[in-house]
Every structure is written in structure tokens, then in C-alpha cells.
Design an enzyme around this catalytic site. Structure first.
Site, PDB file in Angstrom:
ATOM      1  CG  ASP A   1      44.311  38.280  51.373  1.00 12.28           C
ATOM      2  OD1 ASP A   1      44.519  38.628  50.324  1.00 12.28           O
ATOM      3  OD2 ASP A   1      45.363  37.479  52.090  1.00 12.28           O
TER       4      ASP A   1
ATOM      5  CG  ASP B   1      42.120  39.408  46.403  1.00 11.02           C
ATOM      6  OD1 ASP B   1      42.749  39.012  45.250  1.00 11.02           O
ATOM      7  OD2 ASP B   1      42.730  39.135  47.475  1.00 11.02           O
TER       8      ASP B   1
ATOM      9  CG  ASP C   1      42.815  34.998  48.342  1.00  8.81           C
ATOM     10  OD1 ASP C   1      42.819  34.464  47.139  1.00  8.81           O
ATOM     11  OD2 ASP C   1      42.996  35.868  48.881  1.00  8.81           O
TER      12      ASP C   1
END
Length: 1176
Positions: free
Chosen positions: A791, A795, A470
Site C-alpha cells: 500500500d 512498496d 502486508d
């Protein structure tokens, strides 16, 4: 209210619901049944029974605006009557269960059987001892010291098994405990906002009671069941309970039921809590699961390895507190209810098959076990035959009935020698070494901010070839700050001076930011002097509020003037709108709407913009295009996130149709565009450089726009200008990977992923598709091992699909943590690099241990075997063997498995899934040292008595005391192992074996400790150990021969591995489709890129050689007279498949040189290739 006596109060056994019902106007049962209703039924029921929600509030003695009074007595009473908001966790596995699981290991079972047989035989004293006439053969006769000490052997094996089992079980147990500790820590941090005594406060989720008024907002996960009493535009994702993915709109008059474990997707409001803990909807499901989970687990246990079992226990451990338990819900796929749990377990079992390392080890252990079995069988057969021939053929004895027990006893002794050989051959230190190494790493990784949830993830990480990360919070600090702004026709490259902005614009700006953001978002003073201010709530909004403060304004007075209740309508942010708008009623009755959002989206809806004087001017599409070019793209290219702030005024009559969003959100007036920076964490570029050097590709997957993403990627070093790489947006990515029918095709993904470095504006499904595409790809010779960081709740799927999923410990939602394998407690990318280092270290530790262990095994087995065959008695006695075995195995696994990792581990490429455990270099070391040790031991065995001028220990008569001769052999053997243990510290053929030896105190302690115990055994061991004390000069010789190991190690290191073509590797995983790579040699690992480039040039040259080979094959076939067409056909097909691979990998081509050795083929080769000397 508080007039009940305490004793009455705490009557735990029966809840006096009837008495208490008088206290509150409704019972637990009534509320439970009320919460089972949905939609209009519920509204009707509330109306009929309580008369509106206010009536229900009165019944529960709470106020919709002020909340509960919050007195301790009242809260206690509520907890007692309606229960606590806590779901009791499932009992953890007991230590004994863990021990039982550890006992299921194959190698251990073999050992247990051997030990029990050996114990049984040692207590079996056959009659007929006095029958001297039954045979004079000394075949394998042991002295009575050995006979008395016969049980020691079996006991020693059992002891080693017990050690292994206890260590394994203790590891699992402490891991579980650590894990639960972390769980409770996570839970204590989980807070929820409630109103008590008119004050808005945050309390731990477990403290929520029935009757509390809770504030819910976008992004919350509801901690209890309740009834919606006031709020705007609330939409809930109830898929975790109902399995329906559509968002459910909640309203006071249509559907006021809010259920625990569901996610608030939009809007905000207040709810009255009506059911908590086990009585809430999620609680009820969990209670059912608790019962259902038990049987599941029994079924699961069967075909699973230890790790698998720990998984289950961990999934259960997660179900700690009400809150955390609810967090688990959304993970379960969309079918709802208990069915999911089964699915989830199935997917878990599927994803966590045995880890690569375990697979290789099991395979290796089985191979070694088979070899040992064969050796021990041969030993027994030879001994029995020798005895039989000697007794019945040479000495022409009859088999007399009364002699049978004596013969049986002989055979039993042969069998024990056989078992000893087997026991020495089976490396029971292997499971222990793995466990110790993994457990040690996991413990140390905690210090490096990696909380490992699944043991094998730690080792898989060492093989990782790709990381999909990310951006926000992992590569960047997640502290948003406004650094550029475009206000009043001026593009300010830093925060403008408030005086330079027109007063009208400034006031609009402050109001727009203060009102149009969640009121829970605040900027608080720093915790310690000189620190940065604390940002609470949504980070982007914090950045905007920080901008207001930087402009020397304050947002608090504005919010106090217009409290949250007075907001007329709120369009909350969601991923479709990508903007947030709030409508307020002006004093004159008209309406004003403030809007903010992604600049490219909001600017499309603007038709005016405030000019330098603060007056609106027309803003046409071509002005917008110019602004995008001049302002937005330059900001994005600096890695800034651009946010546009706008407003619009509506007249009071007629009142606009607020539900027609498209009309409302148009014709806006732009106030300003700001560029928000989320700075790259300072340690990230270095971490990414280390990853790239270690052969790991880092890819960035982000929801941000492509220019921002590219700029951040360049800052991090993920992409370097001038390289050939792809940066795609989600839309473009989807267009390229789908065929006409819109289905995803693996070939299309294969064209993209090798070059893809940045995926921007991506949805969670894109992330999952990318990860799956890389894992399933067969383009590259090694299967890719992918790590993913995430997070958000969204996801989850990608984290689960990845080989290793990293969840963020601070910013991560519980759903992400639940799906992950490792939790990064500091949310920092550089911790992932530490995980890679530890993972590779585990692999190397196991290899070091194997290198050492197999040397001991080969030598001990050959000595026992040849000794038994030549002198009818093993030079190393059973108990000595076990000392060597137990101590060398168990201690060496401790010593070698706890080597700390070094940065050097990051300088090599990942090993890949089918790299053998024992490389050719290691094989060279193992065989080289075995040759040295065997040479010396046999020299001592056959001419030792002459060298030391002592009595020979060979063919000693029955019951003779232990000889110095055999003691010297035993002692030398142990000394050689001790010094070889130092050699084993390096497995890639390094010269300096002492490098960093003092960084590992365990290693030093063990080597010195083993030495000390050895002295005690030799000098005072006596009969049980078959040792006789040695003189000082004899000791010096033993140590000197041992030291020779270190010198010999240097000699071995000088021999180039590439010359030793005959060495085979061992312990690799083979998969069916990976057959052609089977031939890939380990040499490839040790060659740098330049050489690899050269290799590619050699392919053509090898194709020429292949042709010759085919010709040779033809000649050979003619010679042997079989059909040569078949040979040709066969050869060409084989060639086309494997030859190229083989040839690239090994510079000197084996099969050719073999072919050249036979005379006919030589001429053929010479004919086919005039310059034969040139063949590499």
C-alpha cells in the site's frame, strides 16, 4: 477587485496578463521564474522583489493566517489568470488505432492473406470454357452453385477476421474507458487541507488556486508549487524531481521552496501556493513528457504484442489530473527528469514480456499452422498429380496451348481446396477465445473487488505459487483499538476504569496523547446509527485518541487550549526515530516534551516511571527487562502493537539545544504502555486456508515486531504451531542472506525462503530482496510465480518486481497503485483468492476451447484431405467448412470462455509455467472423439447411400444439384460437434459433463442457437451451402449419431490416461535451463501427496533399472557395432541428468519397456534382473 467585465474575463485566446498584473502584484511568468530558483537565491529574490513572504502574500491578495476569502468570483479570476491545478491527460488511443494494433496478430495475418487470395481467385473467370476436348477429368470440378458462391468463402474468412479484430479492439477500448473512469474517481477522492476565510477545510486537489494557504504535514504529497511560510522541522523527499535521495530540510529563511510531486517526510507547516497545474514544476516536466512520449511509443510499438501496447496507453491514462499525475512522479527511478520515463518503459517492457499463456498459445498456434500448411500442401500436390497423371498419362492427352486456361482453372480450384484445408486447420478462434475469456474475467473481477490494470495479470494469478502479503490493512482491518494498558504499576487486560487511575496520571496521559499527535487525526461520530466511530488520519493515533475517549475524557478542549501554532517544536515520526515528540511552553516559561513510540525504543530512554500514586519513581535497566518480560512480550504474543507514552520537563533557562536530539530524547518519564489491537479480518483465515489448499504459500512481510507478527500469523493460519517454519526479523534476514562482503547471494536466499513464513521489522528493500530472491530461485523445479500486496510508496519496487502486484485501493498511495497490476478496491485479502480463482478459470476456459476446437480441426482436415484424395472432391464443401469454422470457433469460444469459476478450481496445485496447455487427458479426449467422428463420417461417405436408400453423392457429374447424401454427412458432422461441445466443458476427465451447465446461460443460448441456424441452413441453404432438404427420419438419425458423442465421452473417460503412454502433450513453454523438466508428465498433477511420497521411495528402485538400461544399451551398441564406450558415456551423463526426474514422474517407465521389446535386449534385461515381471 471584481470590477472587470465578464467578456473581458473569459477572453480565452490571449491571457491579458498585463491588465491582470495590475490586479495581482505579480504575473504568471514572474511566479514561474521565481519557482525555478532554489535555496538562498530564492530567499534573496523574494526579499528584493516582494520584501519577505508577507509582501508576496499581499501581492497575491491573501492572508498568511486567514487564507483566501474563498468567494466564487475571486477563485474564478485566479483560475483564469494563473491556471487550474489540473494537468490535461494525454489523448487516449482512438478506436482505429486499437483496431490497427489488433490486426498485428500472426494468425490473423495468415488468414487475411488466405482470404484475399481466395477472393481474387473467385473473381477470376478464365476463358476457354467451351473447350471440351481439353480433358474429361472431373478433378475437383465444382458445380456452378459453388462457382457463383466462390466469393462467399473469402468473404466469410474476412468476416471472421473482422469479428476477431473488432472484439479485441472493443475490449481494449472499454478497458481503457473503465480505467479512466476509475482514475477520475480516485482523483475526486483526493483532498488537500487549505485555509480559507480563517477556516481549515479540505478541498479536492483540482480546486487549489494560486494564493491559497495550504497546510502540509508528514506523509503528504504536495499538489502544487509553493513557498513555505510557517512550520516546524519540515523535511522533504525531492528525489522525484532532483533524483537526490537525501531529504531536504525546508525553512523560511534558508530554503522555502516547496515543489509539487515531492513527499513530506517529516514535520508540518503552511505554504503559500504560487504555481498550479501545467505551470508547476511537475506540470512543466509532464508537458515535456507529453511531447517526448509520442515518439517513444512509436518505437515501442514495433516488437510488442497487444498487451504491451495497452500498457503504454495505460501509463498515459494514469496521467489524468494534476494530482494523480504528480503521484506518478515519485515512481520514476532516482535519476529525475525525462530520462526516467524511458527507463520506466524499458522496465515495463522487460517485466511484461508475453504472458505465459500467450507464449504457450502462440507456440501452439504456430505448430498447428505448420501442420495445416503441410496438410494443405500435400492435398494440393496429390490433386495436381492425380489430375496430371489421369489426363496426360492414362488418357494420353496433349497439352494444347488453347487448353492452358482450363488447366489453370483446375489448378486454381485445387489451390482453393488446399486453402480451405489450411483455413480449417488454423484455429482463428484462439486469439478470440483468449480475449473474450480475459475480458469476461476482468469484467466479473470488478464485481469481486479486483480492478485489473494489465489484462495478463489476471491469468498469471492462476499460476501463482506464493503470495507475500502486508499485515496492516490487508490481513487486518486497519481499525486500531487499545485493548490492554499498563498504568501506575498495574497491567490492565481491558480498558481500565478512569477512577482507578490517579488523577495526575490521567491528566498527563490525556495531554500527552491529544497534543503529541497530528491535529489532523480525529475521531468522528459514525456515519450511520449504531456504526463504529469514523477514524480519520493516522490509524495508530486514532487508536490512542479512542483510548482517551474510552477513559471518558475528551481531547478536543486540550487541543483548543494549545492550537497547532503554539507548539514550540515537533519531532515528527519517521522510520529511523520510530517515535514522535512535541514540545510545548508551559505558562511558567519552562518546557514540557511529550513523547510516544514503539515501546522497546521509548522505554530504553526512560529513567523514571509513574507509580500507583501518580508519582515518578526510578526505572532501572533491570526493571525495564522485567517489564519487557512481564508486560510487553505477553502483549505482543497476543498480537498487540505496544506503544509507550512518556514525558519530560525542561527548565526555561538555559534553553535546551533542541537540535541535539540524543540529549533531548533521553531521561524520560514513562506514563503508560498500551497494547493496540488491529483485529484480523474475519474472512482472512478462511481465505488463507483456501490458498494453502490450492498450493499457494502465503508469507507475511510486516514492519511490526516479531512477536506481534507471529501472533497475527497464527491467528490468520499462515503458520500452524508445531510446523517447521521460520519467522525472521529484517536484521537477521539480511545477516543470513549476505556474504562477508555484504553482497546478497542467491544460494543463501535459497536456504531461507522455502521455510520463511513471517518477515518482521522489515524494510521496503527487504521485501524487494525477498520477492526477487523467490522469483530468481532455481531450487524448485517450477519457477515460482509471486504475487505481492502493498500500500505504501515504499512498496513500489516490490510491486513492480513481482509477477502480479496488488495495490490497496483505499489505503494505497498512488505510487503503489501505479506500480501494481491489480488494484484491490476493498483492500481485502480474500479478494486475492478470487483473483486466483478467476486466473485459473481463464486457463481452464482456454483449455476447454482448445479441446473442442482441435477435435473439429482434426476431423475436418482429415475428411477434407482424404475426401479430396479419394473422390477428388471434399465431402465438406468450402462454405460448409467455413460455417463449421466460423460458428464453431467464434461461438464455441464465447460459450466455453465464459464458464463461471467454481470453488473446485482451488482444490488443485498451480499449473506452473511449463505445464502444457493440452494435457494427456485432453489429448485422449481429442483423439478419442476424432476417432468416433471419423469412423462415422467415412461410414456415411462410403456406405451411407445404402443405409438411407438414397442416391450416392460420390463422383457426381459436374454441375449436379446438391445431394441428400452429402447433406446428411454435413449435418451429422455439425450435430456431433454440438454434442461434443458439451463434452468439452470438462477437461480433467470428470464424468458429469452437465455439471453446472445452467449457471452459464451464454453456453445454453449458443448451443440452441447453433442448432436452430443449422436447421435453417440444411432446409433452406440450397446452392450456396450445397445442401438439399432432409426428411424427418434422416434428421433423427443425424441427431442420434450426434447424441452418441455423449455416450462415447463416457467410454473415453473410463480408459485410464496412465495406460496411454504414447500420448504426447502439446503447447508447453520450454526454457533453456528447464530441459530436464521437459520429461515431467502431466500425471504428476493428478497424484495426491501420499502417492508422491511413495514415488520418492521408488527412486532407488529406478536407479537399479537405469543400470539395466545402460547394460541393454551396451548390448545394442555391440549389435550395431559402434563404439560402446561412447554410448556408455553418453548414457550415464543423460541418466544422471534426466533419468531421476523422468522416473519419479511416470510410474511405468516407457523407455525400459521399449528397450525390452527387441529380442537381444530382453535377454540382457532378464540377465540383469532375474525378476523381470516385477518391473513396474
Amino acid at each position: 477587485m471584481g470590477d472587470m467585465t465578464n467578456s473581458d474575463f473569459y477572453s480565452k485566446n490571449q491571457r491579458n496578463e498585463a491588465n491582470h498584473a495590475g490586479e495581482f502584484g505579480c504575473t504568471l511568468q514572474e511566479l514561474r521564474s521565481l519557482m525555478e530558483l532554489r535555496g538562498t537565491e530564492a530567499v534573496v529574490k523574494i526579499k528584493e522583489t516582494y520584501g519577505e513572504t508577507e509582501g508576496l502574500c499581499r501581492h497575491l491578495k491573501t492572508s498568511p493566517t486567514e487564507g483566501l476569502a474563498g468567494t466564487a468570483a475571486d477563485l474564478e479570476k485566479r483560475k483564469l489568470i494563473f491556471g487550474k491545478n489540473f494537468i490535461p491527460p494525454k489523448k487516449p488511443k482512438t478506436f482505429l488505432q486499437l483496431v490497427w494494433e489488433a490486426l498485428q496478430d500472426v494468425t490473423l495475418i495468415i488468414l487475411e492473406i488466405a482470404a484475399i487470395i481466395s477472393l481474387g481467385l473467385s473473381f477470376y473467370q478464365p476463358p476457354g470454357e467451351g473447350n471440351e476436348g481439353c480433358g474429361t477429368a472431373t478433378g475437383g470440378a465444382e458445380d456452378e452453385g459453388e462457382a457463383e458462391a466462390g466469393w462467399i468463402e473469402g468473404a466469410a474468412i474476412l468476416l471472421s477476421v473482422i469479428c476477431v479484430v473488432l472484439v479485441t479492439a472493443f475490449n481494449d477500448w472499454s478497458k481503457e474507458k473503465q480505467f479512466r473512469g476509475l482514475q477520475s474517481r480516485i482523483e475526486q477522492e483526493q483532498k488537500f487541507t487549505v485555509v480559507r476565510g480563517g477556516q481549515v477545510i479540505q478541498i479536492p486537489v483540482a480546486e487549489i488556486v494560486v494564493g491559497d494557504i495550504a497546510q502540509v504535514k508528514y506523509g503528504d504529497l504536495l499538489p502544487a508549487d509553493g513557498i513555505f511560510i510557517q512550520g516546524n522541522d519540515l523535511k522533504i523527499d525531492e528525489s522525484s524531481l532532483t533524483g537526490e535521495s537525501d531529504q531536504v530540510r525546508k525553512s523560511v529563511d534558508k530554503d522555502p521552496m516547496l515543489l509539487s510531486g515531492t513527499h513530506v517526510m517529516e514535520g508540518s507547516g503552511r505554504m503559500l501556493v504560487t504555481a498550479v497545474g501545467v505551470n508547476s514544476q511537475t506540470g512543466i516536466i509532464f508537458t515535456l513528457l507529453g511531447a517526448g512520449g509520442e515518439e517513444e511509443e512509436k518505437k515501442d510499438k514495433k516488437g510488442k504484442m497487444q498487451d504491451g501496447n495497452m500498457e503504454n496507453s495505460q501509463n498515459k491514462a494514469k496521467q489524468q489530473d494534476g494530482a494523480a499525475a504528480m503521484e506518478m512522479q515519485p515512481l520514476k527511478s532516482a535519476e529525475g527528469g525525462e530520462g526516467d520515463d524511458k527507463d520506466k518503459k524499458k522496465s515495463n517492457m522487460h517485466k511484461k514480456e508475453k504472458s505465459v499463456l500467450q507464449g504457450k498459445l502462440t507456440k501452439l498456434a504456430v505448430q498447428i499452422g505448420k501442420a495445416g500448411l503441410v496438410m494443405s500442401a500435400i492435398t494440393v500436390i496429390i490433386l495436381v498429380l492425380y489430375f496430371a497423371i489421369d489426363t496426360f498419362v492414362v488418357n494420353k492427352k496433349q497439352w494444347l496451348p488453347e487448353c492452358t486456361p482450363v488447366y489453370v482453372q483446375y489448378f486454381v480450384k485445387f489451390f482453393i481446396i488446399g486453402v480451405t484445408v489450411l483455413v480449417v486447420a488454423v484455429p482463428e478462434g484462439l486469439p478470440l477465445a483468449v480475449t473474450i475469456s480475459l475480458a469476461y474475467s476482468v469484467k466479473k473481477m470488478m464485481k469481486d473487488n479486483n480492478l485489473v490494470r494489465h489484462l495478463d495479470a489476471c491469468e498469471t494469478m492462476g499460476n501463482a505459487t506464493a503470495i507475500c502479503s502486508d499485515k496492516t490493512g490487508t490481513l487486518t482491518t486497519n481499525r486500531m483499538t487499545v485493548v490492554q494498558a499498563y498504568v501506575g504499576d498495574v497491567h490492565y487486560k481491558e480498558i481500565p476504569d478512569p477512577d482507578s487511575i490517579p488523577a495526575k496520571t490521567l491528566e498527563l496521559l490525556v495531554n500527552a496523547i491529544a497534543i503529541n499527535s497530528a491535529y489532523t487525526t480525529k475521531i468522528l461520530p459514525p456515519e450511520k446509527e449504531g456504526g463504529l466511530p469514523r477514524q480519520v488520519g493516522n490509524k495508530t493515533e486514532c487508536g490512542l485518541l479512542g483510548f482517551v475517549l474510552d477513559l471518558k475524557q475528551d481531547y478536543e478542549p486540550v487541543r483548543n487550549l494549545i492550537p497547532e501554532e503554539k507548539l514550540y517544536k515537533v519531532y515528527t515520526f519517521n522510520s529511523v526515530r520510530k517515535s514522535m515528540s512535541t514540545v510545548i511552553k508551559m505558562p511558567d516559561g519552562s518546557f514540557r516534551m511529550y513523547s510516544k513510540g514503539a515501546s522497546e525504543i521509548v522505554l530504553k530512554k526512560c529513567s523514571r516511571i509513574l507509580n500507583a500514586a501518580g508519582e515518578p519513581r526510578i526505572f532501572r535497566p533491570r526493571d525495564r527487562d522485567e517489564m519487557v518480560k512481564k508486560v510487553i512480550e505477553p502483549m505482543a504474543c497476543d498480537g498487540l502493537r505496544t506503544i509507550c507514552v512518556a514525558f519530560r520537563d525542561f527548565s526555561s533557562s538555559p534553553e535546551p539545544d533542541w537540535d541535539n536530539e540524543n540529549d533531548i530524547l533521553s531521561d524520560l518519564t514513562c506514563i503508560c504502555v498500551v497494547g493496540i489491537e488491529d483485529p484480523v479480518r474475519p474472512e482472512v483465515p478462511e481465505a488463507i486456508r483456501k490458498c494453502q489448499r490450492a498450493g499457494i504459500t502465503v508469507r507475511m512481510v510486516t514492519g511490526d515486531n516479531i512477536n506481534t507478527a507471529r501472533a497475527i500469523a497464527i491467528k490468520c493460519g499462515i503458520i500452524h504451531p508445531g510446523e517447521d517454519f521460520l519467522c525472521l526479523e529484517g536484521k537477521e534476514f539480511n545477516r543470513r542472506i549476505r556474504n562477508e562482503k555484504g553482497e546478497i547471494e542467491q544460494e543463501r536466499i535459497d536456504k531461507i525462503w522455502p521455510k520463511l513464513r513471517v518477515l518482521a521489522r522489515s524494510s521496503p528493500t527487504d521485501k524487494h530482496t525477498l520477492v526477487k530472491g523467490i522469483i530468481d530461485s532455481t531450487q524448485v523445479e517450477q519457477r515460482q510465480v509471486v504475487a505481492v500486496t502493498g500500500d505504501g510508496t515504499n512498496d513500489g519496487p516490490a510491486l513492480k518486481k513481482a509477477d502480479v502486484g496488488f495495490a490497496m485501493g483505499i489505503a494505497g498511495t498512488d505510487v503503489a497503485k501505479e506500480a501494481s497490476d491489480i488494484i484491490l478496491t476493498d483492500d481485502n485479502f480474500s479478494s486475492i483468492v478470487k483473483a486466483v480463482m478467476w486466473g485459473r478459470n481463464v486457463y481452464d476456459s482456454i483449455s476447454k476451447f482448445l479441446q473442442f476446437q482441435l477435435t473439429v480441426n482434426i476431423v475436418a482436415v482429415i475428411v477434407a484431405f482424404t475426401g479430396a484424395c479419394i473422390t477428388q472432391d471434399s465431402p465438406l464443401k468450402a462454405v460448409q467448412m467455413l460455417w463449421v469454422n466460423l460458428i464453431m470457433d467464434t461461438f464455441a469460444s464465447l460459450a466455453l470462455a465464459t464458464e463461471p469459476p467454481t470453488e473446485a478450481l482451488l482444490l488443485r496445485k498451480p499449473y506452473g509455467r511449463n505445464k502444457p496447455l493440452i494435457s494427456r487427458t485432453m489429448m485422449k479426449n481429442i483423439l478419442g472423439h476424432a476417432v468416433y467422428q471419423l469412423t462415422l463420417i467415412f461410414t456415411l461417405l462410403f456406405v451411407g447411400e445404402k443405409m438411407f436408400k438414397i442416391d450416392s453423392g460420390r463422383n457426381a457429374p459436374l454441375h449436379s444439384p446438391p445431394s441428400e447424401h452429402y447433406t446428411i454427412i454435413f449435418n451429422t458432422f455439425v450435430m456431433m460437434q454440438l454434442f461434443n461441445e458439451i463434452n468439452a466443458r470438462k477437461i480433467h476427465g470428470e464424468r458429469n459433463v452437465f455439471d453446472g451447465i445452467f449457471r452459464n446461460p451464454i453456453f445454453c443460448t449458443i448451443v440452441l442457437g447453433t442448432f436452430a441456424i443449422q436447421i435453417v441452413i440444411v432446409q433452406f441453404g440450397g446452392k450456396p451451402f450445397s445442401c438439399s432438404p432432409l426428411q424427418l427420419d434422416q434428421w433423427m438419425w443425424c441427431v442420434f449419431i450426434g447424441l452418441g458423442e455423449l455416450v462415447w465421452g463416457q467410454v473415453i473417460a473410463t480408459i485410464p490416461t496412465s495406460r496411454l503412454k504414447f500420448l504426447k502433450e502439446a503447447g508447453r513453454l520450454t526454457e533453456k535451463e528447464e530441459a530436464p523438466e521437459e520429461e515431467l508428465n502431466e500425471d504428476v498433477e493428478e497424484i495426491d501427496h501420499a502417492e508422491r511420497e511413495l514415488r520418492r521411495g521408488q527412486i532407488l528402485w529406478f536407479r537399479g533399472l537405469n543400470r539395466i538400461q545402460t547394460q541393454i544399451e551396451v548390448v545394442n551398441t555391440f549389435k550395431s557395432g559402434t563404439s560402446f564406450q561412447g554410448a556408455l558415456r553418453r548414457q550415464s551423463s543423460v541418466t544422471s541428468q534426466t533419468q531421476d526426474v523422468t522416473n519419479i514422474s511416470s510410474p511405468s517407465h516407457v523407455s525400459l519397456s521399449n528397450a525390452l521389446s527387441s529380442p537381444t535386449s530382453t535377454s540382457a534385461a532378464a540377465a540383469g534382473h532375474p525378476r523381470r515381471e516385477g518391473i513396474p
